[in-house]
Design an enzyme around this catalytic site. Sequence first.
Site, PDB file in Angstrom:
ATOM      1  N   ASP A  85      28.267  -1.097   8.404  1.00 46.03           N
ATOM      2  CA  ASP A  85      27.082  -1.956   8.527  1.00 46.03           C
ATOM      3  C   ASP A  85      26.633  -1.868   9.978  1.00 46.03           C
ATOM      4  O   ASP A  85      27.389  -2.234  10.881  1.00 46.03           O
ATOM      5  CB  ASP A  85      27.501  -3.388   8.161  1.00 46.03           C
ATOM      6  CG  ASP A  85      26.379  -4.393   8.382  1.00 46.03           C
ATOM      7  OD1 ASP A  85      25.355  -4.034   9.002  1.00 46.03           O
ATOM      8  OD2 ASP A  85      26.547  -5.541   7.940  1.00 46.03           O
TER       9      ASP A  85
ATOM     10  N   TYR B 244      16.884   7.068   0.910  1.00 41.17           N
ATOM     11  CA  TYR B 244      15.868   8.008   0.415  1.00 41.17           C
ATOM     12  C   TYR B 244      15.488   9.025   1.491  1.00 41.17           C
ATOM     13  O   TYR B 244      15.685  10.231   1.320  1.00 41.17           O
ATOM     14  CB  TYR B 244      14.664   7.199  -0.067  1.00 41.17           C
ATOM     15  CG  TYR B 244      13.450   8.005  -0.462  1.00 41.17           C
ATOM     16  CD1 TYR B 244      13.548   9.137  -1.270  1.00 41.17           C
ATOM     17  CD2 TYR B 244      12.176   7.606  -0.040  1.00 41.17           C
ATOM     18  CE1 TYR B 244      12.417   9.847  -1.634  1.00 41.17           C
ATOM     19  CE2 TYR B 244      11.044   8.312  -0.411  1.00 41.17           C
ATOM     20  CZ  TYR B 244      11.163   9.437  -1.200  1.00 41.17           C
ATOM     21  OH  TYR B 244      10.046  10.142  -1.567  1.00 41.17           O
TER      22      TYR B 244
ATOM     23  N   TYR C  77       8.156  -7.233   8.411  1.00 42.15           N
ATOM     24  CA  TYR C  77       8.695  -5.866   8.411  1.00 42.15           C
ATOM     25  C   TYR C  77       7.977  -5.024   9.463  1.00 42.15           C
ATOM     26  O   TYR C  77       8.596  -4.344  10.285  1.00 42.15           O
ATOM     27  CB  TYR C  77       8.540  -5.237   7.016  1.00 42.15           C
ATOM     28  CG  TYR C  77       8.571  -3.734   7.040  1.00 42.15           C
ATOM     29  CD1 TYR C  77       9.761  -3.060   7.196  1.00 42.15           C
ATOM     30  CD2 TYR C  77       7.384  -2.998   6.938  1.00 42.15           C
ATOM     31  CE1 TYR C  77       9.782  -1.671   7.257  1.00 42.15           C
ATOM     32  CE2 TYR C  77       7.396  -1.622   7.002  1.00 42.15           C
ATOM     33  CZ  TYR C  77       8.589  -0.959   7.156  1.00 42.15           C
ATOM     34  OH  TYR C  77       8.604   0.409   7.232  1.00 42.15           O
TER      35      TYR C  77
ATOM     36  N   ASN D 191       7.941  -1.626  -5.526  1.00 40.11           N
ATOM     37  CA  ASN D 191       6.758  -2.151  -4.821  1.00 40.11           C
ATOM     38  C   ASN D 191       5.738  -1.053  -4.599  1.00 40.11           C
ATOM     39  O   ASN D 191       4.542  -1.282  -4.632  1.00 40.11           O
ATOM     40  CB  ASN D 191       7.141  -2.654  -3.416  1.00 40.11           C
ATOM     41  CG  ASN D 191       8.127  -3.793  -3.482  1.00 40.11           C
ATOM     42  OD1 ASN D 191       7.866  -4.785  -4.147  1.00 40.11           O
ATOM     43  ND2 ASN D 191       9.260  -3.643  -2.808  1.00 40.11           N
TER      44      ASN D 191
ATOM     45  N   LYS E  64       9.044  -3.167  13.411  1.00 42.19           N
ATOM     46  CA  LYS E  64       8.793  -1.795  13.899  1.00 42.19           C
ATOM     47  C   LYS E  64       8.070  -1.843  15.247  1.00 42.19           C
ATOM     48  O   LYS E  64       8.419  -1.124  16.185  1.00 42.19           O
ATOM     49  CB  LYS E  64       7.970  -1.001  12.874  1.00 42.19           C
ATOM     50  CG  LYS E  64       8.674  -0.803  11.538  1.00 42.19           C
ATOM     51  CD  LYS E  64       9.940   0.015  11.649  1.00 42.19           C
ATOM     52  CE  LYS E  64      10.645   0.204  10.331  1.00 42.19           C
ATOM     53  NZ  LYS E  64      11.972   0.818  10.446  1.00 42.19           N
TER      54      LYS E  64
ATOM     55  N   LYS F  45      13.159  -2.551   4.264  1.00 46.29           N
ATOM     56  CA  LYS F  45      11.828  -1.933   4.305  1.00 46.29           C
ATOM     57  C   LYS F  45      10.803  -2.500   3.323  1.00 46.29           C
ATOM     58  O   LYS F  45       9.741  -1.905   3.158  1.00 46.29           O
ATOM     59  CB  LYS F  45      11.973  -0.440   4.067  1.00 46.29           C
ATOM     60  CG  LYS F  45      12.566  -0.102   2.710  1.00 46.29           C
ATOM     61  CD  LYS F  45      12.466   1.365   2.408  1.00 46.29           C
ATOM     62  CE  LYS F  45      12.903   1.665   1.004  1.00 46.29           C
ATOM     63  NZ  LYS F  45      12.816   3.057   0.627  1.00 46.29           N
TER      64      LYS F  45
ATOM     65  N   ARG G  72      -4.014  -6.263  -3.905  1.00 44.88           N
ATOM     66  CA  ARG G  72      -2.729  -6.856  -3.544  1.00 44.88           C
ATOM     67  C   ARG G  72      -2.869  -7.470  -2.146  1.00 44.88           C
ATOM     68  O   ARG G  72      -3.425  -6.829  -1.240  1.00 44.88           O
ATOM     69  CB  ARG G  72      -1.666  -5.752  -3.534  1.00 44.88           C
ATOM     70  CG  ARG G  72      -0.260  -6.227  -3.247  1.00 44.88           C
ATOM     71  CD  ARG G  72       0.758  -5.124  -3.439  1.00 44.88           C
ATOM     72  NE  ARG G  72       0.620  -4.033  -2.467  1.00 44.88           N
ATOM     73  CZ  ARG G  72       1.412  -2.961  -2.420  1.00 44.88           C
ATOM     74  NH1 ARG G  72       2.388  -2.813  -3.299  1.00 44.88           N
ATOM     75  NH2 ARG G  72       1.218  -2.015  -1.518  1.00 44.88           N
TER      76      ARG G  72
ATOM     77  N   ASP H   7      -2.996  -5.720   1.651  1.00 36.14           N
ATOM     78  CA  ASP H   7      -3.275  -4.278   1.641  1.00 36.14           C
ATOM     79  C   ASP H   7      -4.544  -3.953   2.421  1.00 36.14           C
ATOM     80  O   ASP H   7      -5.483  -4.732   2.451  1.00 36.14           O
ATOM     81  CB  ASP H   7      -3.445  -3.775   0.194  1.00 36.14           C
ATOM     82  CG  ASP H   7      -2.120  -3.381  -0.433  1.00 36.14           C
ATOM     83  OD1 ASP H   7      -1.106  -3.357   0.290  1.00 36.14           O
ATOM     84  OD2 ASP H   7      -2.108  -3.115  -1.652  1.00 36.14           O
TER      85      ASP H   7
ATOM     86  N   SER I  51       6.676   3.389  11.615  1.00 40.01           N
ATOM     87  CA  SER I  51       5.821   3.401  10.432  1.00 40.01           C
ATOM     88  C   SER I  51       4.368   3.286  10.836  1.00 40.01           C
ATOM     89  O   SER I  51       4.033   2.652  11.860  1.00 40.01           O
ATOM     90  CB  SER I  51       6.201   2.209   9.549  1.00 40.01           C
ATOM     91  OG  SER I  51       5.207   1.957   8.598  1.00 40.01           O
ATOM     92  N   ALA I  52       3.502   3.841   9.999  1.00 37.60           N
ATOM     93  CA  ALA I  52       2.067   3.665  10.196  1.00 37.60           C
ATOM     94  C   ALA I  52       1.680   2.198  10.104  1.00 37.60           C
ATOM     95  O   ALA I  52       0.564   1.828  10.482  1.00 37.60           O
ATOM     96  CB  ALA I  52       1.303   4.466   9.150  1.00 37.60           C
TER      97      ALA I  52
HETATM   98  N1  UFG Z   1      -0.649   0.454  -5.222  1.00 36.72           N
HETATM   99  C1  UFG Z   1      -1.112   0.349  -6.515  1.00 36.72           C
HETATM  100  N2  UFG Z   1      -0.216   0.098  -7.503  1.00 36.72           N
HETATM  101  C2  UFG Z   1       1.108  -0.072  -7.270  1.00 36.72           C
HETATM  102  C3  UFG Z   1       1.585   0.013  -5.938  1.00 36.72           C
HETATM  103  C4  UFG Z   1       0.676   0.283  -4.937  1.00 36.72           C
HETATM  104  O1  UFG Z   1      -2.321   0.486  -6.763  1.00 36.72           O
HETATM  105  O2  UFG Z   1       1.861  -0.290  -8.218  1.00 36.72           O
HETATM  106  C5  UFG Z   1      -1.601   0.832  -4.162  1.00 36.72           C
HETATM  107  C6  UFG Z   1      -1.648  -0.090  -2.984  1.00 36.72           C
HETATM  108  O3  UFG Z   1      -2.569  -1.133  -3.198  1.00 36.72           O
HETATM  109  C7  UFG Z   1      -2.076   0.881  -1.873  1.00 36.72           C
HETATM  110  C8  UFG Z   1      -1.419   2.191  -2.271  1.00 36.72           C
HETATM  111  O4  UFG Z   1      -1.159   2.073  -3.666  1.00 36.72           O
HETATM  112  O5  UFG Z   1      -3.465   1.060  -1.894  1.00 36.72           O
HETATM  113  C9  UFG Z   1      -0.109   2.484  -1.553  1.00 36.72           C
HETATM  114  O6  UFG Z   1       0.764   1.384  -1.700  1.00 36.72           O
HETATM  115  P1  UFG Z   1       2.323   1.496  -1.368  1.00 36.72           P
HETATM  116  O7  UFG Z   1       2.931   0.166  -1.687  1.00 36.72           O
HETATM  117  O8  UFG Z   1       2.901   2.679  -2.020  1.00 36.72           O
HETATM  118  O9  UFG Z   1       2.354   1.795   0.191  1.00 36.72           O
HETATM  119  P2  UFG Z   1       1.703   0.984   1.411  1.00 36.72           P
HETATM  120  O10 UFG Z   1       0.703   1.885   2.029  1.00 36.72           O
HETATM  121  O11 UFG Z   1       1.287  -0.357   1.029  1.00 36.72           O
HETATM  122  O12 UFG Z   1       2.985   0.783   2.348  1.00 36.72           O
HETATM  123  C10 UFG Z   1       3.728   1.897   2.780  1.00 36.72           C
HETATM  124  C11 UFG Z   1       5.177   1.501   2.964  1.00 36.72           C
HETATM  125  C12 UFG Z   1       5.342   0.543   4.093  1.00 36.72           C
HETATM  126  C13 UFG Z   1       4.693   1.073   5.312  1.00 36.72           C
HETATM  127  C14 UFG Z   1       3.271   1.483   5.061  1.00 36.72           C
HETATM  128  C15 UFG Z   1       2.744   2.185   6.261  1.00 36.72           C
HETATM  129  O13 UFG Z   1       5.684   0.888   1.788  1.00 36.72           O
HETATM  130  O14 UFG Z   1       6.715   0.400   4.361  1.00 36.72           O
HETATM  131  O15 UFG Z   1       3.206   2.381   3.958  1.00 36.72           O
HETATM  132  O16 UFG Z   1       1.391   2.435   6.169  1.00 36.72           O
HETATM  133  F1  UFG Z   1       4.703   0.122   6.273  1.00 36.72           F
END
Ligand code: UFG
Length: 339
Positions: A58, A11, A150, A199, A154, A85, A293, A296, A125-126
């Site tokens: 790979d 991506y 994960y 996810n 990092k 990831k 979740r 989070d 990553s953050a």
């Molecule tokens: N969320 C929802 N519904 C969903 C999926 C997510 O409400 O179906 C919410 C989560 O609770 C969160 C926000 O949307 O509040 C963002 O969630 P993401 O899963 O999109 O992203 P994250 O911030 O959890 O994680 C991302 C990357 C990680 C990385 C991180 C760095 O997936 O790889 O940012 O801050 F480590």
Amino acid sequence: MAILVTGGAGYIGSHTVVELLAAGYEVVIADNFYNSSPKVLDRLKTITGVDVPFVECDVCDKDQVENLFSAHPEIDAVIHFAAYKAVGESVEKPLDYYENNIGGAMTILQAMKRHGVKNFVFSSSATVYGDPETVPCTEDSPANGATNPYGWTKVMQEQILRDLCVSDKKMNVAILRYFNPIGAHPSGLIGEDPNGIPNNLLPYIAQAAIGKYPAVRVFGTDYPTPDGTGVRDYIHVVDLAKGHVAAVKKLFTKCGLVTYNLGTGNGYSVLQVIKAYEKAIGRELEKNYLPRRAGDIAENYADPRKAREELGWTAQYTIDDMCAHSWNWQSNNPNGYKE
Ligand code: UFG
């Protein structure tokens, strides 16, 4: 002179290849299609007009990596995207994550050493900021707070790179800490195509919008944020890709080790993102309000000033652009690359 992009069919990798070519760099892509498709290579050709040299490889396989560097002596910088990831999966399979993410980086860095390649961009990553005590995060915020394997891969790889740069003063390394990349190339030809149930928020919204799911999921409505839902710094993947071009330019000034946040500096809540997506598709989406979740955090966004001052880079696209481009990709490719 060429830039090796590991995970270049993925991506963020594919969008970065487009921007590197636009900036006049020669590129070599290495990918094993673990989480990507060979179709990306055709799409890249359509967008850029360039048949980018590709090596199926790979990054954990020493022989394959050695052959890659031997076959392409023009490589003088590496952007290393190839890695696992998925946060949740990393909790289930920590050994796979440490082996693949750290092992892959080690194999690439050892090959770079053998071949005298001194320039490396690392996808961090953050997540290294964990649950930050204060936002926005600057690059000086404590960055050892991962909450899952994960994230620890990092944190650990950043440390390995700092140690490497102490030992080898000729190494130039850019550690880029991504916030939340979303959106797609404006052409709609490349975008995010996760395997299985997404996810992350954006691909889930996009797939709900296309009709694969009856409703979008809102994980948690009781966070200490203005509307109770989680706040993140969403950044257009094309802006993120341009950040890599700026980082490569910086490496060629022989900068040693540098670390940058790549974010917009703006936080948007889950409900604000859903609203922006509804605007892009011109209708409302059903919402399923669920508990928080596990793992989070409430809020995270970047202080992006350092990248602006030192790289001359700032994110340009708005949240509306991000959602419109995501929808353009999703509606033109309802099954991603899997037609
Ligand atoms: N969320 C929802 N519904 C969903 C999926 C997510 O409400 O179906 C919410 C989560 O609770 C969160 C926000 O949307 O509040 C963002 O969630 P993401 O899963 O999109 O992203 P994250 O911030 O959890 O994680 C991302 C990357 C990680 C990385 C991180 C760095 O997936 O790889 O940012 O801050 F480590």
